[in-house]
Design an enzyme around this catalytic site. Structure first.
Site, PDB file in Angstrom:
ATOM      1  N   GLY A 153      -2.460  22.185 -28.472  1.00  0.00           N
ATOM      2  CA  GLY A 153      -1.583  21.063 -28.816  1.00  0.00           C
ATOM      3  C   GLY A 153      -2.011  20.393 -30.108  1.00  0.00           C
ATOM      4  N   GLN A 206     -18.288   9.613  -5.930  1.00  0.00           N
ATOM      5  CA  GLN A 206     -18.523  10.382  -4.702  1.00  0.00           C
ATOM      6  C   GLN A 206     -19.373  11.624  -4.947  1.00  0.00           C
ATOM      7  OE1 GLN A 206     -14.779  10.547  -2.564  1.00  0.00           O
ATOM      8  NE2 GLN A 206     -15.503  12.278  -1.343  1.00  0.00           N
ATOM      9  N   GLY A 233       2.456  22.864 -26.859  1.00  0.00           N
ATOM     10  CA  GLY A 233       1.557  23.340 -27.908  1.00  0.00           C
ATOM     11  C   GLY A 233       2.077  24.651 -28.465  1.00  0.00           C
ATOM     12  N   VAL A 264      -3.044  24.274 -16.002  1.00  0.00           N
ATOM     13  CA  VAL A 264      -4.100  23.490 -15.319  1.00  0.00           C
ATOM     14  C   VAL A 264      -3.731  23.096 -13.888  1.00  0.00           C
ATOM     15  CG1 VAL A 264      -5.373  22.471 -17.252  1.00  0.00           C
ATOM     16  CG2 VAL A 264      -3.300  21.334 -16.397  1.00  0.00           C
ATOM     17  N   LYS A 275      -1.229   9.584 -15.288  1.00  0.00           N
ATOM     18  CA  LYS A 275      -2.469   9.318 -16.023  1.00  0.00           C
ATOM     19  C   LYS A 275      -3.328   8.276 -15.303  1.00  0.00           C
ATOM     20  CE  LYS A 275      -2.155  11.796 -19.908  1.00  0.00           C
ATOM     21  NZ  LYS A 275      -3.214  12.654 -20.444  1.00  0.00           N
ATOM     22  N   LYS A 301     -17.550  19.700 -11.259  1.00  0.00           N
ATOM     23  CA  LYS A 301     -18.469  19.499 -10.126  1.00  0.00           C
ATOM     24  C   LYS A 301     -19.256  20.782  -9.847  1.00  0.00           C
ATOM     25  CE  LYS A 301     -17.739  19.207  -5.250  1.00  0.00           C
ATOM     26  NZ  LYS A 301     -16.712  18.980  -4.232  1.00  0.00           N
ATOM     27  N   ASP A 319      -4.398  26.703 -22.470  1.00  0.00           N
ATOM     28  CA  ASP A 319      -3.090  26.084 -22.711  1.00  0.00           C
ATOM     29  C   ASP A 319      -1.996  26.933 -22.076  1.00  0.00           C
ATOM     30  OD1 ASP A 319      -0.736  24.841 -24.207  1.00  0.00           O
ATOM     31  OD2 ASP A 319      -2.408  23.811 -25.176  1.00  0.00           O
ATOM     32  N   TYR A 346       4.469   9.954 -16.388  1.00  0.00           N
ATOM     33  CA  TYR A 346       3.344  10.011 -17.336  1.00  0.00           C
ATOM     34  C   TYR A 346       2.350   8.899 -17.026  1.00  0.00           C
ATOM     35  CZ  TYR A 346       1.006  10.361 -21.927  1.00  0.00           C
ATOM     36  OH  TYR A 346       0.088  10.515 -22.943  1.00  0.00           O
ATOM     37  N   ALA A 406      -8.479  12.706 -21.427  1.00  0.00           N
ATOM     38  CA  ALA A 406      -7.631  12.085 -22.448  1.00  0.00           C
ATOM     39  C   ALA A 406      -6.633  11.198 -21.732  1.00  0.00           C
ATOM     40  CB  ALA A 406      -6.914  13.160 -23.266  1.00  0.00           C
TER      41      ALA A 406
HETATM   42  P1  NAD Z   1       0.627  17.820 -27.196  1.00  0.00           P
HETATM   43  O1  NAD Z   1       1.880  17.866 -26.403  1.00  0.00           O
HETATM   44  O2  NAD Z   1       0.664  18.309 -28.601  1.00  0.00           O
HETATM   45  O3  NAD Z   1      -0.548  18.589 -26.459  1.00  0.00           O
HETATM   46  C1  NAD Z   1      -0.613  18.788 -25.076  1.00  0.00           C
HETATM   47  C2  NAD Z   1      -1.022  20.229 -24.836  1.00  0.00           C
HETATM   48  O4  NAD Z   1      -1.147  20.441 -23.420  1.00  0.00           O
HETATM   49  C3  NAD Z   1       0.023  21.225 -25.338  1.00  0.00           C
HETATM   50  O5  NAD Z   1      -0.607  22.252 -26.057  1.00  0.00           O
HETATM   51  C4  NAD Z   1       0.661  21.753 -24.058  1.00  0.00           C
HETATM   52  O6  NAD Z   1       1.187  23.045 -24.185  1.00  0.00           O
HETATM   53  C5  NAD Z   1      -0.499  21.665 -23.086  1.00  0.00           C
HETATM   54  N1  NAD Z   1      -0.086  21.573 -21.681  1.00  0.00           N
HETATM   55  C6  NAD Z   1       0.876  20.785 -21.151  1.00  0.00           C
HETATM   56  N2  NAD Z   1       0.966  20.987 -19.827  1.00  0.00           N
HETATM   57  C7  NAD Z   1       0.028  21.922 -19.512  1.00  0.00           C
HETATM   58  C8  NAD Z   1      -0.351  22.561 -18.305  1.00  0.00           C
HETATM   59  N3  NAD Z   1       0.235  22.277 -17.145  1.00  0.00           N
HETATM   60  N4  NAD Z   1      -1.352  23.480 -18.360  1.00  0.00           N
HETATM   61  C9  NAD Z   1      -1.947  23.807 -19.534  1.00  0.00           C
HETATM   62  N5  NAD Z   1      -1.614  23.238 -20.700  1.00  0.00           N
HETATM   63  C10 NAD Z   1      -0.639  22.308 -20.692  1.00  0.00           C
HETATM   64  O7  NAD Z   1       0.131  16.308 -27.151  1.00  0.00           O
HETATM   65  P2  NAD Z   1      -1.123  15.602 -27.824  1.00  0.00           P
HETATM   66  O8  NAD Z   1      -0.620  14.463 -28.599  1.00  0.00           O
HETATM   67  O9  NAD Z   1      -1.996  16.608 -28.470  1.00  0.00           O
HETATM   68  O10 NAD Z   1      -1.845  15.004 -26.539  1.00  0.00           O
HETATM   69  C11 NAD Z   1      -2.997  15.588 -25.972  1.00  0.00           C
HETATM   70  C12 NAD Z   1      -3.507  14.699 -24.858  1.00  0.00           C
HETATM   71  O11 NAD Z   1      -3.839  13.421 -25.360  1.00  0.00           O
HETATM   72  C13 NAD Z   1      -2.496  14.481 -23.734  1.00  0.00           C
HETATM   73  O12 NAD Z   1      -3.181  14.490 -22.499  1.00  0.00           O
HETATM   74  C14 NAD Z   1      -1.956  13.100 -24.021  1.00  0.00           C
HETATM   75  O13 NAD Z   1      -1.521  12.469 -22.849  1.00  0.00           O
HETATM   76  C15 NAD Z   1      -3.168  12.420 -24.622  1.00  0.00           C
HETATM   77  N6  NAD Z   1      -2.766  11.298 -25.477  1.00  0.00           N
HETATM   78  C16 NAD Z   1      -2.184  11.511 -26.688  1.00  0.00           C
HETATM   79  C17 NAD Z   1      -1.780  10.423 -27.460  1.00  0.00           C
HETATM   80  C18 NAD Z   1      -1.146  10.596 -28.812  1.00  0.00           C
HETATM   81  O14 NAD Z   1      -0.723   9.602 -29.396  1.00  0.00           O
HETATM   82  N7  NAD Z   1      -1.060  11.785 -29.388  1.00  0.00           N
HETATM   83  C19 NAD Z   1      -1.978   9.127 -26.989  1.00  0.00           C
HETATM   84  C20 NAD Z   1      -2.551   8.958 -25.729  1.00  0.00           C
HETATM   85  C21 NAD Z   1      -2.957  10.048 -24.992  1.00  0.00           C
HETATM   86  N1  UDP Z   2     -11.618  24.273  -8.750  1.00  0.00           N
HETATM   87  C1  UDP Z   2     -11.395  24.995  -9.909  1.00  0.00           C
HETATM   88  N2  UDP Z   2     -12.466  25.601 -10.506  1.00  0.00           N
HETATM   89  C2  UDP Z   2     -13.727  25.505 -10.008  1.00  0.00           C
HETATM   90  C3  UDP Z   2     -13.939  24.750  -8.825  1.00  0.00           C
HETATM   91  C4  UDP Z   2     -12.857  24.138  -8.232  1.00  0.00           C
HETATM   92  O1  UDP Z   2     -10.281  25.100 -10.400  1.00  0.00           O
HETATM   93  O2  UDP Z   2     -14.635  26.070 -10.622  1.00  0.00           O
HETATM   94  C5  UDP Z   2     -10.473  23.600  -8.147  1.00  0.00           C
HETATM   95  C6  UDP Z   2     -10.114  24.100  -6.776  1.00  0.00           C
HETATM   96  O3  UDP Z   2      -8.709  24.331  -6.758  1.00  0.00           O
HETATM   97  C7  UDP Z   2     -10.401  22.942  -5.862  1.00  0.00           C
HETATM   98  C8  UDP Z   2     -10.335  21.735  -6.797  1.00  0.00           C
HETATM   99  O4  UDP Z   2     -10.805  22.244  -8.038  1.00  0.00           O
HETATM  100  O5  UDP Z   2      -9.446  22.810  -4.864  1.00  0.00           O
HETATM  101  C9  UDP Z   2     -11.185  20.592  -6.373  1.00  0.00           C
HETATM  102  O6  UDP Z   2     -12.480  21.048  -6.155  1.00  0.00           O
HETATM  103  P1  UDP Z   2     -13.432  20.310  -5.125  1.00  0.00           P
HETATM  104  O7  UDP Z   2     -14.713  21.075  -5.088  1.00  0.00           O
HETATM  105  O8  UDP Z   2     -13.513  18.884  -5.474  1.00  0.00           O
HETATM  106  O9  UDP Z   2     -12.670  20.346  -3.751  1.00  0.00           O
HETATM  107  P2  UDP Z   2     -12.291  21.472  -2.699  1.00  0.00           P
HETATM  108  O10 UDP Z   2     -12.801  22.786  -3.194  1.00  0.00           O
HETATM  109  O11 UDP Z   2     -12.945  21.012  -1.478  1.00  0.00           O
HETATM  110  O12 UDP Z   2     -10.796  21.405  -2.649  1.00  0.00           O
END
Ligand code: NAD
Ligand code: UDP
Ligand code: UDP
Length: 313
Positions: A11, A161, A37, A58, A148, A104, A32, A144, A113
């Site tokens: 992004g 915890q 992005g 994610v 957040k 963890k 990503d 949003y 962020a």
């Molecule tokens: P952006 O949209 O350019 O970047 C966000 C990135 O996250 C993108 O590359 C997108 O493809 C990726 N993404 C979205 N959903 C995803 C998912 N489910 N799994 C994997 N990747 C995913 O925006 P940015 O301005 O670069 O913002 C980045 C971060 O900073 C965000 O979390 C935003 O909330 C935070 N933020 C930005 C601002 C700002 O003014 N730019 C202000 C406050 C907070």
């Molecule tokens: N997780 C992950 N990568 C790791 C470890 C955990 O993506 O290396 C994810 C997994 O989906 C899990 C979540 O993170 O459910 C939360 O992890 P946590 O250990 O807190 O809880 P639990 O495994 O008991 O759900």
């Protein structure tokens, strides 16, 4: 050398952060799903053997070996975060859970962020970290804002915890090169409109305010935040306290570009915060005297230079 995961690494902010971490000598995993992005933002890094792009969402678990995580994945422009609001909440909340689970398991440090949007339409001005905000839980921006806010809660609870080492950065409006021309946020919209000679679209009367931080200042602050002692968890405000109205931003951009675009007024956006300004006293204290270095005119000039090339003007 650390192995650092940057989610949302393709992004706007993420790509600049990946670049900085590589130049600091680290190995970078850039995760990503390319929703807002683009590979274009990171293509220049692909020849670097210490840079590893990973296409992943994610909201799904992710297992890897990492020392630090910058959790940036989430659409940030109102246009895109409102496109699929359920997915936005999932990205913030499930994304935070998965990345905290990873932190963890690996005892990795993790930075969230977060955003000035956690303050909603603030009734305290400027916003200090101990202000709880004024947020509509069922409005167009809620996916949003509340996503957040919940992510912040998760970060703090994993810290309390499970002793996960966390950092929460509340980022205020940031701008610069590599925002997408169609991103929908105010700086990129106004610049693209001005360069194309199109009408500049102000929502409302333009008296609402924001504070604009240039990308290089943000990246510096994020790196410093990650490197604070473990007891510094945040939340910490990151922004530039110079408050400008949206009307005066439009006028500045028209003046710098020399555009003959006209300003037109559109209906005000629902729940659009009326004013916003960070109190950055805490950032100054915990980030080794960090303060924004790039002034708005200079930052806008650099950003305009980028968009001229980007849209061939
Ligand atoms: P952006 O949209 O350019 O970047 C966000 C990135 O996250 C993108 O590359 C997108 O493809 C990726 N993404 C979205 N959903 C995803 C998912 N489910 N799994 C994997 N990747 C995913 O925006 P940015 O301005 O670069 O913002 C980045 C971060 O900073 C965000 O979390 C935003 O909330 C935070 N933020 C930005 C601002 C700002 O003014 N730019 C202000 C406050 C907070
Ligand atoms: N997780 C992950 N990568 C790791 C470890 C955990 O993506 O290396 C994810 C997994 O989906 C899990 C979540 O993170 O459910 C939360 O992890 P946590 O250990 O807190 O809880 P639990 O495994 O008991 O759900
Ligand atoms: N805005 C505007 N015209 C645009 C885009 C945004 O007037 O084309 C206004 C918007 O209503 C808000 C401010 O500019 O008051 C900042 O909007 P943005 O979407 O960049 O970010 P926000 O801080 O609202 O999340």
């Amino acid at each position: 050398m650390k192995r650092i995961l940057v989610t949302g690494g393709a992004g706007f902010i993420g790509s600049h952060l990946c670049e900085r971490l590589l130049s600091d000598g680290h190995e970078v995993l850039c995760l990503d799903n390319y929703f807002t992005g683009s590979k274009k933002n990171i293509v220049h890094l692909m020849d670097n053997p210490w840079f590893e792009p990973v296409r992943h969402d994610v909201t799904m678990p992710f297992y890897s070996e990492v020392d630090e995580i910058f959790n940036l994945a989430c659409p940030a422009s109102p246009v895109f975060y409102q496109y699929n609001p359920i997915k936005t909440v999932k990205t913030s909340v499930m994304g935070a859970i998965n990345m905290l689970g990873l932190a963890k398991r690996k005892n990795a440090k993790i930075l969230q962020a977060s955003t000035s949007e956690v303050y909603g339409d603030p009734k305290v001005h400027p916003q200090v970290e101990n202000y709880w905000g004024y947020v509509n839980p069922v409005g167009d921006r809620s996916c949003y804002d509340e996503g957040k806010r919940c992510a912040e809660t998760l970060f703090m609870d994993y810290h309390k915890q499970n002793k996960v080492r966390i950092k929460i950065a509340r980022i205020f409006n940031t701008y610069g090169p590599r925002m997408q021309p169609d991103d929908g946020r105010v700086v990129s919209n106004f610049i693209v409109q001005a360069l194309k000679g199109e009408d500049i679209t102000i929502h409302g009367d333009g008296s609402q305010t924001r504070c604009f931080l240039y990308i290089s200042d943000l990246v510096e602050s994020l790196v410093r935040t990650m490197n604070t002692p473990d007891e510094v968890t945040g939340p910490v405000n990151i922004g530039k306290p110079e408050e400008v109205s949206i009307l005066s931003l439009a006028e500045k951009i028209i003046s710098i570009t020399g555009s003959d675009s006209k300003i037109i007024f559109r209906p005000v956006r629902i729940d659009d915060p009326v004013k916003r300004r960070p109190d950055i006293t805490l950032a100054g204290e915990v980030l080794g005297g960090w303060e924004p270095a790039v002034d708005l005119k200079n930052g806008l000039e650099k950003t305009i230079g980028y968009f001229k090339k980007e849209i061939n003007i």
